[in-house]
Enzyme design. Structure first.
Site, short mmCIF file in Angstrom:
data_model
loop_
_atom_site.label_atom_id
_atom_site.label_comp_id
_atom_site.label_asym_id
_atom_site.label_seq_id
_atom_site.Cartn_x
_atom_site.Cartn_y
_atom_site.Cartn_z
N LYS A 189 0.82 -1.21 0.00
CA LYS A 189 0.00 0.00 0.00
C LYS A 189 0.85 1.27 0.00
CE LYS A 189 -4.32 -1.94 1.56
NZ LYS A 189 -3.98 -3.37 1.74
C1 PLP Z 1 -4.57 -4.46 1.09
C2 PLP Z 1 -3.84 -5.74 1.06
C3 PLP Z 1 -4.22 -6.78 0.18
C4 PLP Z 1 -5.44 -6.69 -0.73
O1 PLP Z 1 -5.28 -5.74 -1.76
P1 PLP Z 1 -6.56 -5.23 -2.58
O2 PLP Z 1 -6.04 -4.15 -3.47
O3 PLP Z 1 -7.53 -4.69 -1.55
O4 PLP Z 1 -7.14 -6.37 -3.32
C5 PLP Z 1 -3.45 -7.94 0.18
N1 PLP Z 1 -2.38 -8.09 1.00
C6 PLP Z 1 -2.00 -7.12 1.85
C7 PLP Z 1 -0.83 -7.35 2.73
C8 PLP Z 1 -2.70 -5.90 1.90
O5 PLP Z 1 -2.30 -4.95 2.75
#
Ligand code: PLP
Length: 467
Positions: free
Chosen positions: A113
Site C-alpha cells: 500500500k
Molecule cells: C490491502 C492488502 C491486500 C489486498 O489488496 P486489494 O487491493 O484490496 O485487493 C493484500 N495483502 C496485503 C498485505 C494488503 O495490505
C-alpha cells in the site's frame, strides 16, 4: 488531458485533480479513465532499461497530464521511491523454476500500500497547495491502510489526517507503525469498539460533513481512489520487463481483498502488456471466487482470518471490471450494482460476460490451514519466509497455473514481520524488523482513546483541525 467517467454513467466527467479529491462519484459509481493509453510491444520494450522511478513516470504521466507538470511528477516520484528500503524498489525473488515473488514490501510500512499512498499523499498536497485549500483525511483501519496513509501524508502541509482503529484490537507492530509517526497533522484515534464501529463512524462522517469547521472537506484515501490504482500499474510493467517481457507473456497471482491491486494488473494488460493469466487469490472471504467459479454473487458475513488485510465482505473495485465486461454501459451497470448491493438474493452475471472474465482471470480461495502449510512448504523448499497474504497468492498460483513455460509472479504484498499470529502458527520465530524500524518498539507513541460515540469523535476532529 485525461478525462474520467463514472461506472454508473450518471455523474459529471472529471479531470484527474477532481477525481483525486472526490472518491465516489455522485451516482454512487467509481471513476475510471475515459480512454486508456495503449502502447505497442516495441514501445514497451524500449522501457526495458529504465530504473523504477523513470518507468513510473512513463506509466503514470498520461493519467495526470494537464493537472501535474511532468517535471513536478518526476520530483514527486523521486521523493517517493528514495524512501524505499531497496534500491530496485520492487525486486523479484525466485522461489522455483519460472516462479517468482515480486517483493512490494520495501516501503516505509512494509506493505504494497505504500506504493499507492506515498504517491497519493504528495499528489494531494501538490494540488491543494495550488488551490489554496486544506482537507481532512478520515479513515478506519484494522492495520495496513492506516499506517500507509499516515506515512504517506505526514509531510503534507495541507492535510490533517485522522485514522480510527479499534482499541487493543490491532497487532502491536501495526499499531506502533501508526502511533510512532511524528507530525503535527497526524491523529490516531483508538475507538473503544471493533473495526466495524470505526468504519461505520467514518461512513457517517462522509455522509454529513457539517461537523467540520471552516472550508474543510473530507477526502477518502480508501482503495476506490483512482490515484491508488494508477501507481500500482507500474510494478506489473517493471517485473515483466525484468523477466523478458513484453516479448514473452507473464502470469500474475494477486492476494486480493478489494480488487484494487489486481485491477491494476488488468489495466497493465489493457495498456498493452502481454499478461496471459491473472489469478484472484482470496482467503475464506471468497465472494469473488464463488462468483468466478459458480456464477453466484452472494455477500456473506465477514470472517476474521490470519490474513486480515484481505478480510472483506465486498470487493469494491470489482465494479470497475464489471464496467468493462458490460461494454461500459453505465445504465446496465447501475442496474446490476443495485441488485448486487441488495444483499437478499444470489445474483448471477450474464454467462457471456462471465465468460469474458474467465478468459483472463482464474480464482482460488485458500483457507488458513493451507496458508500456513504454504508458508512452511516454501520455507522448506527455499529458506524464504512468506507473509501469509503472499502465501495465499503462491498457493493460488500453484493450483491454477495454465502454462508452466510462462513465468508466474505472485505479488508479495507484505513483509512477514507484520503478521505475528500467522508466523507463529506456521512454527517460525519472528523475523527481525528491517533496518529502518529496528527501534520501533522503543519509540514514543501518540494516540487518543475515544468512546465509540460519533459526536465525541466529531468534536475531537473539529477542534484539532481548526488550530
Ligand atoms: C490491502 C492488502 C491486500 C489486498 O489488496 P486489494 O487491493 O484490496 O485487493 C493484500 N495483502 C496485503 C498485505 C494488503 O495490505
Amino acid at each position: 488531458m485525461m478525462k474520467y467517467i463514472s461506472t454508473r454513467g450518471n455523474a459529471p466527467e472529471l479531470s484527474f485533480e477532481e477525481v483525486l479529491l472526490t472518491g465516489l462519484a455522485e451516482d454512487g459509481g467509481l471513476y475510471v479513465p475515459k480512454e486508456v493509453p495503449h502502447y505497442s510491444l516495441e514501445e514497451i520494450a524500449s522501457w526495458r532499461d529504465l530504473p523504477y522511478t523513470e518507468l513510473a513516470h512513463k506509466v503514470i504521466y498520461p493519467f495526470v497530464e494537464g493537472c501535474v507538470e511532468s517535471a513536478d511528477l518526476k520530483k514527486i516520484l523521486d521523493e517517493v521511491y528514495s524512501g524505499f528500503g531497496h534500491k530496485a524498489v520492487a525486486p523479484l525473488q525466485q522461489i522455483d523454476h519460472n516462479e517468482y515473488v515480486l517483493e512490494l514490501f520495501h516501503g516505509p510500512t512494509l506493505a504494497f500500500k505504500d506504493f499507492a499512498l506515498q504517491t497519493l499523499g504528495r499528489l494531494l498536497d501538490y494540488v491543494l497547495e495550488r488551490r489554496h485549500e486544506k482537507v481532512v483525511i478520515m479513515g478506519a483501519t484494522s492495520g495496513d491502510t492506516g499506517s500507509a496513509a499516515i506515512e504517506g501524508t505526514k509531510a503534507c502541509r495541507n492535510v490533517d489526517i485522522f485514522i480510527l482503529h479499534p482499541h487493543e484490537k490491532v497487532s502491536e507492530v501495526q499499531r506502533r507503525q501508526m502511533t510512532t509517526v511524528k507530525g503535527d497533522n497526524i491523529y490516531n484515534i483508538a475507538i473503544k469498539g471493533n473495526f466495524d464501529d470505526a468504519q461505520d463512524m467514518v461512513k457517517k462522517s462522509f455522509g454529513d460533513q457539517s461537523f467540520l469547521r471552516g472550508e474543510r472537506k473530507l477526502v477518502a484515501v480508501n482503495s476506490i481512489n483512482w490515484a491508488r490504482i494508477m501507481s500500482q500499474i507500474v510494478y506489473y510493467f517493471y517485473s515483466a520487463l525484468n523477466l523478458g517481457g513484453p516479448l514473452r507473456p507473464m502470469a500474475y497471482s494477486v492476494p486480493t481483498g478489494n480488487f484494487g491491486d489486481i485491477f491494476a494488473g488488468y489495466m497493465a494488460k489493457k495498456m498493452g502488456l502481454p499478461i496471459e493469466q491473472l489469478v484472484i487469490a482470496t482467503n475464506s472471504n471468497d465472494v469473488l471466487h464463488r462468483l468466478m467459479s459458480k456464477n453466484q454473487y452472494e455477500v456473506r458475513p465477514l470472517l476474521h482470518t490470519i490474513t486480515p488485510s484481505m478480510d472483506i465482505a465486498v470487493s469494491s473495485n470489482f465494479e470497475r471490471l464489471l464496467f468493462d465486461l458490460y461494454d461500459r454501459d453505465g445504465k446496465a451497470l447501475a442496474d446490476l450494482m443495485a441488485r448486487m448491493n441488495a444483499k437478499q438474493d444470489i445474483v448471477s452475471l450474464d454467462e457471456e460476460k462471465l465468460g469474458k472474465a474467465r478468459q483472463l482471470f482464474d480464482s482460488y480461495a485458500c483457507d488458513e490451514a493451507s496458508t500456513v502449510e504454504t508458508m512452511k512448504a516454501v520455507y522448506e523448499e527455499t529458506g524464504y519466509l512468506l507473509d501469509p497474504h503472499t502465501a495465499i497468492g503462491v498457493k493460488a498460483a500453484r493450483e491454477t497455473r495454465r502454462n508452466t513455460s510462462i513465468p508466474m509472479i505472485t505479488l508479495g504484498t507484505a513483509h512477514p514481520v507484520k503478521f505475528e499470529d500467522a508466523v507463529k502458527q506456521a512454527g517460525f520465530d519472528m523475523p527481525e524488523l528491517p533496518h529502518h524500524l529496528t527501534d520501533l518498539m522503543e519509540r514514543e507513541e501518540r494516540l487518543h482513546v475515544l468512546p465509540a460515540d460519533l459526536d465525541v469523535v466529531h468534536e475531537f476532529i473539529a477542534e484539532n483541525t481548526f488550530k
